[in-house]
Design an enzyme around this catalytic site. Structure first.
Site, PDB file in Angstrom:
ATOM      1  N   TYR A  35       0.849  -1.206   0.000  1.00 45.79           N
ATOM      2  CA  TYR A  35       0.000   0.000   0.000  1.00 45.79           C
ATOM      3  C   TYR A  35       0.879   1.248   0.000  1.00 45.79           C
ATOM      4  CZ  TYR A  35      -3.680   3.220   1.743  1.00 45.79           C
ATOM      5  OH  TYR A  35      -4.575   4.253   1.927  1.00 45.79           O
ATOM      6  N   ASP A  36       1.835   1.277   0.933  1.00 51.83           N
ATOM      7  CA  ASP A  36       2.654   2.480   1.107  1.00 51.83           C
ATOM      8  C   ASP A  36       3.447   2.798  -0.164  1.00 51.83           C
ATOM      9  OD1 ASP A  36       1.733   1.769   3.587  1.00 51.83           O
ATOM     10  OD2 ASP A  36       3.649   1.883   4.623  1.00 51.83           O
ATOM     11  N   LYS A  95       1.349   3.993  -3.081  1.00 49.30           N
ATOM     12  CA  LYS A  95       0.971   5.401  -2.913  1.00 49.30           C
ATOM     13  C   LYS A  95       2.164   6.327  -3.158  1.00 49.30           C
ATOM     14  CE  LYS A  95      -3.422   5.011  -1.773  1.00 49.30           C
ATOM     15  NZ  LYS A  95      -4.508   5.641  -2.526  1.00 49.30           N
ATOM     16  N   ARG A 100     -10.718  -1.651  10.150  1.00 47.56           N
ATOM     17  CA  ARG A 100     -10.092  -0.442  10.685  1.00 47.56           C
ATOM     18  C   ARG A 100     -10.607  -0.218  12.108  1.00 47.56           C
ATOM     19  NH1 ARG A 100     -10.111   3.520   5.385  1.00 47.56           N
ATOM     20  NH2 ARG A 100     -11.971   2.362   4.803  1.00 47.56           N
ATOM     21  N   PRO A 134       2.381   1.609  12.384  1.00 44.35           N
ATOM     22  CA  PRO A 134       3.026   2.851  12.844  1.00 44.35           C
ATOM     23  C   PRO A 134       2.716   3.154  14.305  1.00 44.35           C
ATOM     24  CG  PRO A 134       1.994   3.165  10.706  1.00 44.35           C
ATOM     25  CD  PRO A 134       1.537   1.826  11.203  1.00 44.35           C
ATOM     26  N   GLN A 157       3.072   6.111  15.873  1.00 39.64           N
ATOM     27  CA  GLN A 157       2.482   7.434  16.129  1.00 39.64           C
ATOM     28  C   GLN A 157       2.057   8.053  14.803  1.00 39.64           C
ATOM     29  OE1 GLN A 157       5.543   9.845  17.922  1.00 39.64           O
ATOM     30  NE2 GLN A 157       7.027   9.399  16.327  1.00 39.64           N
ATOM     31  N   ARG A 158       1.016   8.857  14.873  1.00 38.98           N
ATOM     32  CA  ARG A 158       0.576   9.535  13.644  1.00 38.98           C
ATOM     33  C   ARG A 158      -0.238  10.775  13.997  1.00 38.98           C
ATOM     34  NH1 ARG A 158      -2.602   5.837   9.982  1.00 38.98           N
ATOM     35  NH2 ARG A 158      -0.623   4.970   9.302  1.00 38.98           N
TER      36      ARG A 158
HETATM   37  P1  NAD Z   1     -12.834   2.106   0.415  1.00 39.84           P
HETATM   38  O1  NAD Z   1     -12.277   0.734   0.383  1.00 39.84           O
HETATM   39  O2  NAD Z   1     -14.110   2.342   1.145  1.00 39.84           O
HETATM   40  O3  NAD Z   1     -13.024   2.659  -1.058  1.00 39.84           O
HETATM   41  C1  NAD Z   1     -12.165   2.347  -2.119  1.00 39.84           C
HETATM   42  C2  NAD Z   1     -12.997   2.088  -3.356  1.00 39.84           C
HETATM   43  O4  NAD Z   1     -12.116   1.834  -4.481  1.00 39.84           O
HETATM   44  C3  NAD Z   1     -13.894   0.850  -3.212  1.00 39.84           C
HETATM   45  O5  NAD Z   1     -15.219   1.162  -3.573  1.00 39.84           O
HETATM   46  C4  NAD Z   1     -13.267  -0.163  -4.176  1.00 39.84           C
HETATM   47  O6  NAD Z   1     -14.205  -1.074  -4.700  1.00 39.84           O
HETATM   48  C5  NAD Z   1     -12.664   0.763  -5.230  1.00 39.84           C
HETATM   49  N1  NAD Z   1     -11.574   0.137  -5.993  1.00 39.84           N
HETATM   50  C6  NAD Z   1     -10.452  -0.479  -5.508  1.00 39.84           C
HETATM   51  N2  NAD Z   1      -9.705  -0.938  -6.508  1.00 39.84           N
HETATM   52  C7  NAD Z   1     -10.340  -0.592  -7.667  1.00 39.84           C
HETATM   53  C8  NAD Z   1     -10.048  -0.773  -9.043  1.00 39.84           C
HETATM   54  N3  NAD Z   1      -8.952  -1.424  -9.451  1.00 39.84           N
HETATM   55  N4  NAD Z   1     -10.911  -0.271  -9.961  1.00 39.84           N
HETATM   56  C9  NAD Z   1     -12.033   0.406  -9.571  1.00 39.84           C
HETATM   57  N5  NAD Z   1     -12.364   0.595  -8.283  1.00 39.84           N
HETATM   58  C10 NAD Z   1     -11.526   0.101  -7.343  1.00 39.84           C
HETATM   59  O7  NAD Z   1     -11.688   3.061   1.008  1.00 39.84           O
HETATM   60  P2  NAD Z   1     -11.738   4.613   1.407  1.00 39.84           P
HETATM   61  O8  NAD Z   1     -11.471   4.718   2.839  1.00 39.84           O
HETATM   62  O9  NAD Z   1     -12.946   5.258   0.841  1.00 39.84           O
HETATM   63  O10 NAD Z   1     -10.436   5.145   0.648  1.00 39.84           O
HETATM   64  C11 NAD Z   1     -10.538   5.838  -0.578  1.00 39.84           C
HETATM   65  C12 NAD Z   1      -9.192   6.390  -0.987  1.00 39.84           C
HETATM   66  O11 NAD Z   1      -8.698   7.265   0.022  1.00 39.84           O
HETATM   67  C13 NAD Z   1      -8.117   5.321  -1.201  1.00 39.84           C
HETATM   68  O12 NAD Z   1      -7.314   5.694  -2.296  1.00 39.84           O
HETATM   69  C14 NAD Z   1      -7.318   5.370   0.075  1.00 39.84           C
HETATM   70  O13 NAD Z   1      -5.992   4.961  -0.119  1.00 39.84           O
HETATM   71  C15 NAD Z   1      -7.404   6.843   0.440  1.00 39.84           C
HETATM   72  N6  NAD Z   1      -7.223   7.048   1.889  1.00 39.84           N
HETATM   73  C16 NAD Z   1      -8.251   6.826   2.763  1.00 39.84           C
HETATM   74  C17 NAD Z   1      -8.027   7.006   4.121  1.00 39.84           C
HETATM   75  C18 NAD Z   1      -9.130   6.829   5.138  1.00 39.84           C
HETATM   76  O14 NAD Z   1      -8.872   7.037   6.326  1.00 39.84           O
HETATM   77  N7  NAD Z   1     -10.344   6.483   4.772  1.00 39.84           N
HETATM   78  C19 NAD Z   1      -6.761   7.398   4.593  1.00 39.84           C
HETATM   79  C20 NAD Z   1      -5.743   7.579   3.667  1.00 39.84           C
HETATM   80  C21 NAD Z   1      -5.988   7.417   2.310  1.00 39.84           C
HETATM   81  N1  UDP Z   2      -6.225  -1.541  15.968  1.00 41.52           N
HETATM   82  C1  UDP Z   2      -6.528  -2.157  17.182  1.00 41.52           C
HETATM   83  N2  UDP Z   2      -7.586  -3.024  17.221  1.00 41.52           N
HETATM   84  C2  UDP Z   2      -8.361  -3.325  16.146  1.00 41.52           C
HETATM   85  C3  UDP Z   2      -8.061  -2.671  14.907  1.00 41.52           C
HETATM   86  C4  UDP Z   2      -6.977  -1.790  14.866  1.00 41.52           C
HETATM   87  O1  UDP Z   2      -5.862  -1.924  18.193  1.00 41.52           O
HETATM   88  O2  UDP Z   2      -9.299  -4.136  16.273  1.00 41.52           O
HETATM   89  C5  UDP Z   2      -5.091  -0.599  15.917  1.00 41.52           C
HETATM   90  C6  UDP Z   2      -4.098  -0.862  14.784  1.00 41.52           C
HETATM   91  O3  UDP Z   2      -3.120  -1.815  15.183  1.00 41.52           O
HETATM   92  C7  UDP Z   2      -3.499   0.522  14.600  1.00 41.52           C
HETATM   93  C8  UDP Z   2      -4.672   1.470  14.904  1.00 41.52           C
HETATM   94  O4  UDP Z   2      -5.608   0.697  15.656  1.00 41.52           O
HETATM   95  O5  UDP Z   2      -2.479   0.769  15.512  1.00 41.52           O
HETATM   96  C9  UDP Z   2      -5.358   2.019  13.665  1.00 41.52           C
HETATM   97  O6  UDP Z   2      -5.604   0.944  12.807  1.00 41.52           O
HETATM   98  P1  UDP Z   2      -6.426   1.064  11.446  1.00 41.52           P
HETATM   99  O7  UDP Z   2      -6.553  -0.323  10.894  1.00 41.52           O
HETATM  100  O8  UDP Z   2      -7.673   1.811  11.695  1.00 41.52           O
HETATM  101  O9  UDP Z   2      -5.567   1.942  10.444  1.00 41.52           O
HETATM  102  P2  UDP Z   2      -4.036   2.396  10.269  1.00 41.52           P
HETATM  103  O10 UDP Z   2      -4.007   3.743  10.875  1.00 41.52           O
HETATM  104  O11 UDP Z   2      -3.110   1.435  10.990  1.00 41.52           O
HETATM  105  O12 UDP Z   2      -3.837   2.379   8.817  1.00 41.52           O
END
Ligand code: NAD
Ligand code: UDP
Length: 328
Positions: A146-147, A150, A187, A273, A275-276
């Site tokens: 993932y990282d 991105k 999450r 991670p 801390q964030r």
């Molecule tokens: P989510 O899983 O709810 O939504 C992602 C959507 O993308 C899903 O509907 C999935 O079906 C679609 N998708 C994945 N691969 C695809 C592909 N190959 N073709 C077409 N559609 C595809 O996740 P989210 O939380 O809504 O995240 C959306 C975006 O925001 C992502 O790019 C994610 O990395 C980024 N993001 C979200 C968070 C957060 O906290 N929610 C944090 C950091 C980054």
């Molecule tokens: N976490 C936890 N219990 C759970 C799910 C997540 O303690 O049932 C912790 C996870 O290890 C991380 C933080 O909560 O430290 C946030 O996790 P999340 O999966 O929401 O997203 P991340 O920020 O790690 O991408």
């Protein structure tokens, strides 16, 4: 009427972005392959005259008829359990998918905004995280898929900006929550709230001293909207700087939900991670943006949403069935 393509439209953030752009008077084309998304997130838009939907995997050539003014690329698994289960798709959507959408943006002369993440900072050694921190990522660890996807996404986006003069925007999203998260996406917020609703103990990974900073979805969407219409091409953090340890957060959820369950401890996942917290000075300065929603109110809204979901959503396993999307 301006036309915007939103990938990942059936997901959590994508569906809220569709709502916002419809509300602002845009013609919205949503695109998704439902790998982690849910059709129900878009049902309310199905018959809207300014909304259309294309079911498509963006890692394959992307074709859209007619003009496009803006593209928001949000397609990607975003939850650690999702991208651990579908690592190759995660790498492909961040790399090949982004390349396809940049190509489409170039062909249509559209401005494109890319959804990046706080994960580009990895397990950060600088705190809070500013945009000029290069990060601390384990390329070959389980979260690397993932990282690094991105990080590649940011690089190729800047290359299209510099080499082709494409109008690009990059948002680094920090943990965002709210209605339409998948209750079973693993999450921490849906995990704890789902456990409270099912009468299970809350699972803390590690000792709970790791921290996160949670941003309500409406604040996130506002930040993204402002960034798209700014003239700033470099990455911008959007998140809520109010940091909390996972242990204190679990206590807050126990209070909010009124559950009588206790906390249990499980091993900390590899490379989780410690801390964030976003430094949002840049967003404040150039977008005049900062989050408005407090955690207690935002969590209440989210919990109220989860309470309305049907029982089967509550008892679905934490692992979505990805078998339809995996080539044999
Ligand atoms: P989510 O899983 O709810 O939504 C992602 C959507 O993308 C899903 O509907 C999935 O079906 C679609 N998708 C994945 N691969 C695809 C592909 N190959 N073709 C077409 N559609 C595809 O996740 P989210 O939380 O809504 O995240 C959306 C975006 O925001 C992502 O790019 C994610 O990395 C980024 N993001 C979200 C968070 C957060 O906290 N929610 C944090 C950091 C980054
Ligand atoms: N976490 C936890 N219990 C759970 C799910 C997540 O303690 O049932 C912790 C996870 O290890 C991380 C933080 O909560 O430290 C946030 O996790 P999340 O999966 O929401 O997203 P991340 O920020 O790690 O991408």
């Amino acid at each position: 009427m301006k036309r915007v393509l939103i990938t990942g439209a059936a997901g959590f953030l994508g569906s809220h972005l569709c709502d916002r752009f419809i509300k602002e008077g845009f013609h919205v084309i949503g695109m998704d392959n439902f790998i982690t998304g849910d059709k129900n997130n878009l049902t309310h838009l199905e018959s809207h005259p300014n909304f259309e939907f294309i079911e498509h995997d963006v890692t394959e050539f992307v074709s859209v008829e007619g003009d496009l003014d803006y593209i928001l690329h949000f397609a990607s698994p975003a939850s650690p359990i999702d991208y651990l289960k579908i690592p190759i798709q995660t790498l492909k959507v961040g790399s090949l998918g982004t390349h396809n959408l940049l190509g489409l943006a170039k062909a249509k002369k559209a401005r494109i905004l890319i959804a990046s993440t706080s994960e580009v900072y990895g397990d950060p050694l600088v705190h809070p995280q500013r945009e000029d921190y290069y990060g601390n990522v384990n390329t070959i660890g389980p979260r690397g898929v993932y990282d690094e996807a991105k990080r590649f996404q940011e690089s190729i986006t800047m290359a299209y900006h510099r080499f082709h003069g494409l109008e690009t925007r990059i948002v680094r999203i920090f943990n965002t929550y709210g209605p339409r998260m998948r209750l079973n996406d693993g999450r921490v917020i849906p995990a704890f709230m789902g456990q409270a609703l099912r009468g299970e103990d809350l699972t803390i990974f590690g000792d709970g001293s790791q921290t996160r900073s949670f941003c309500f979805v409406d604040d996130q969407v506002e930040g993204i909207f402002r960034l798209l219409f700014s003239d700033y091409a470099y990455p911008v953090n959007i998140g809520n700087p109010h940091e909390i340890s996972i242990k204190d957060f679990a206590e807050e959820i126990i209070k909010l939900t009124g559950t009588e369950q206790k906390i249990i401890y499980k091993p900390l996942p590899e490379d989780d991670p410690l801390q964030r917290q976003p430094d949002i000075s840049l967003a404040k300065k150039i977008l005049h943006w900062e989050p408005k929603m407090g955690r207690s109110e935002g969590m209440k809204i989210t919990f109220d949403y989860f309470k309305t979901l049907p029982q089967d959503a509550l008892f679905k396993s934490a692992h979505k069935d990805f078998s339809n999307h995996i080539r044999k």
